[in-house]
Design an enzyme around this catalytic site. Structure first.
Site, PDB file in Angstrom:
ATOM      1  N   GLU A 152       0.838  -1.206   0.000  1.00 53.16           N
ATOM      2  CA  GLU A 152       0.000   0.000   0.000  1.00 53.16           C
ATOM      3  C   GLU A 152       0.871   1.254   0.000  1.00 53.16           C
ATOM      4  O   GLU A 152       0.567   2.237  -0.668  1.00 53.16           O
ATOM      5  CB  GLU A 152      -0.906   0.019   1.235  1.00 53.16           C
ATOM      6  CG  GLU A 152      -2.015  -1.005   1.207  1.00 53.16           C
ATOM      7  CD  GLU A 152      -3.085  -0.664   0.184  1.00 53.16           C
ATOM      8  OE1 GLU A 152      -2.770  -0.670  -1.029  1.00 53.16           O
ATOM      9  OE2 GLU A 152      -4.231  -0.426   0.585  1.00 53.16           O
TER      10      GLU A 152
ATOM     11  N   THR B  44      -5.340   6.939  -5.340  1.00 51.95           N
ATOM     12  CA  THR B  44      -5.397   7.124  -3.883  1.00 51.95           C
ATOM     13  C   THR B  44      -4.448   8.228  -3.440  1.00 51.95           C
ATOM     14  O   THR B  44      -4.791   9.058  -2.586  1.00 51.95           O
ATOM     15  CB  THR B  44      -5.052   5.796  -3.172  1.00 51.95           C
ATOM     16  OG1 THR B  44      -6.023   4.828  -3.564  1.00 51.95           O
ATOM     17  CG2 THR B  44      -5.090   5.941  -1.669  1.00 51.95           C
TER      18      THR B  44
HETATM   19  N1  HSE Z   1      -8.145   4.613   3.813  1.00 49.22           N
HETATM   20  C1  HSE Z   1      -7.634   4.768   2.484  1.00 49.22           C
HETATM   21  C2  HSE Z   1      -8.043   6.109   1.950  1.00 49.22           C
HETATM   22  C3  HSE Z   1      -8.199   3.681   1.611  1.00 49.22           C
HETATM   23  O1  HSE Z   1      -9.218   6.455   2.104  1.00 49.22           O
HETATM   24  O2  HSE Z   1      -7.210   6.843   1.417  1.00 49.22           O
HETATM   25  C4  HSE Z   1      -7.772   3.745   0.178  1.00 49.22           C
HETATM   26  O3  HSE Z   1      -6.670   2.968  -0.067  1.00 49.22           O
END
Ligand code: HSE
Length: 325
Positions: free
Chosen positions: A147, A199
């Site tokens: 991630e 993201t």
């Molecule tokens: N919690 C993360 C966000 C999830 O909202 O950016 C997306 O990968």
């Protein structure tokens, strides 16, 4: 009667004993944040998901191949699956090599945990082939590195449910403390407008400071949602599915967001918000029938304004990533 047991401590390499060299892994899509729980709450879906094949090799390195239409990066330092797996191998001080082929893939940038599914698939598959040195929960710390490579942030709210199934809560990041949350039968509807939101971009636009009034509302809702899931209280779940901090900022990245949300609520959903960092929008419903009605309403909303979209309905996936063959 005396019985002879195999002493497993005699097997330094459990893999040789079970002779497992190659497996296929299915890793599910996930919905992160679940409205109020930015970076801490998530749940797993039955579909879609990533499929990879993973096998041991004697090359001492990770070799990647891509059969998906997405042109995934194949340099190990740029590929989330390889980055996550390498962090696991480093922890084991292992020089084991792996061949990984990406067979099918959640569309990147869709908001349903595409990079998390890939990261979880790699560490889970390798862990199986190495004789399970880690529990699913322990694998979360490695998948998080994927991630980080994808978005610059090592959040666990997608990788935890991808690995452990069901709903999960990241109570703390330092130290990492992931809690599985039981849930009543509940159905997710997810609509994916065919636009890509990265993201990393949708994190950059977030405000770094939160007024105390909003924080109070938000943590009241997080606690209410967790309590509702534990006690099978659908009304409480519905009352708690509100995000007063992140959704108002990110809604601007998703055309028609508020119209689609209203359509879902009018069709009977308990609540509706952005899935992860978007652009997908999710809703939760008490029954599959309602979830299908909600799917139609959300899809109609996008169709009306000519935005191509895909919609799907899924129960909560309790199992998480699994061996597919
Ligand atoms: N919690 C993360 C966000 C999830 O909202 O950016 C997306 O990968």
């Amino acid at each position: 009667m005396q019985r002879d047991f195999i002493n497993f401590t005699d097997f330094t390499d459990f893999t040789n004993f079970i002779n497992l060299k190659k497996i296929k892994v299915f890793s599910p899509a996930t919905v992160a944040n679940v409205a109020c729980g930015f970076d801490v709450l998530g749940f797993a879906l039955n579909n879609p998901g990533d499929e990879i094949s993973i096998e041991l090799n004697d090359l001492g390195k990770i070799v990647l191949a891509d059969e998906t239409p997405y042109g995934l990066p194949l340099a190990p330092e740029k590929n989330v699956t390889a980055v996550a797996l390498q962090s696991m191998l480093d922890a084991l001080k292992s020089k084991q090599g792996f061949n990984i082929t990406f067979l099918s893939k959640i569309m990147p940038g869709s908001g349903v945990g595409s990079s998390a599914a890939s990261s979880a698939a790699g560490v889970f598959g390798a862990n199986e082939l190495l004789g399970q040195p880690f529990t699913r929960k322990e694998l979360v710390q490695f998948a998080m590195q994927g991630e980080k490579a994808a978005s610059g942030s090592a959040h666990a709210d997608n990788v935890a449910p991808a690995l452990m199934g069901g709903f999960t809560l990241v109570r703390s990041y330092t130290p990492l403390d992931v809690i599985p949350i039981p849930s009543p039968q509940i159905f997710a509807t997810v609509v994916h407008p065919q636009i890509e939101v990265r993201t990393s971009d949708s994190r950059k636009i977030l405000r770094q400071e939160v007024p105390i009034k909003k924080a109070v509302e938000q943590w009241g809702n997080v606690a209410g949602l967790v309590a509702g899931l534990f006690t099978n209280d659908y009304d409480l779940i519905g009352r708690s599915l509100h995000d007063v901090i992140v959704e108002p900022v990110r809604a601007m990245l998703i055309p028609e967001f508020y119209a689609i949300k209203q359509a879902a609520l009018d069709a009977g959903a308990l609540g509706c918000s952005i899935s992860g960092s978007g652009p997908s929008i999710f809703a939760l419903s008490k029954t599959e029938k309602t979830a299908q009605k909600v799917a139609q309403a959300m899809q109609d909303g996008f169709n009306k304004v000519g935005i191509e979209n895909h919609v799907f309905v899924s129960p909560i996936n309790k199992e998480g990533v699994r061996i597919a063959e």
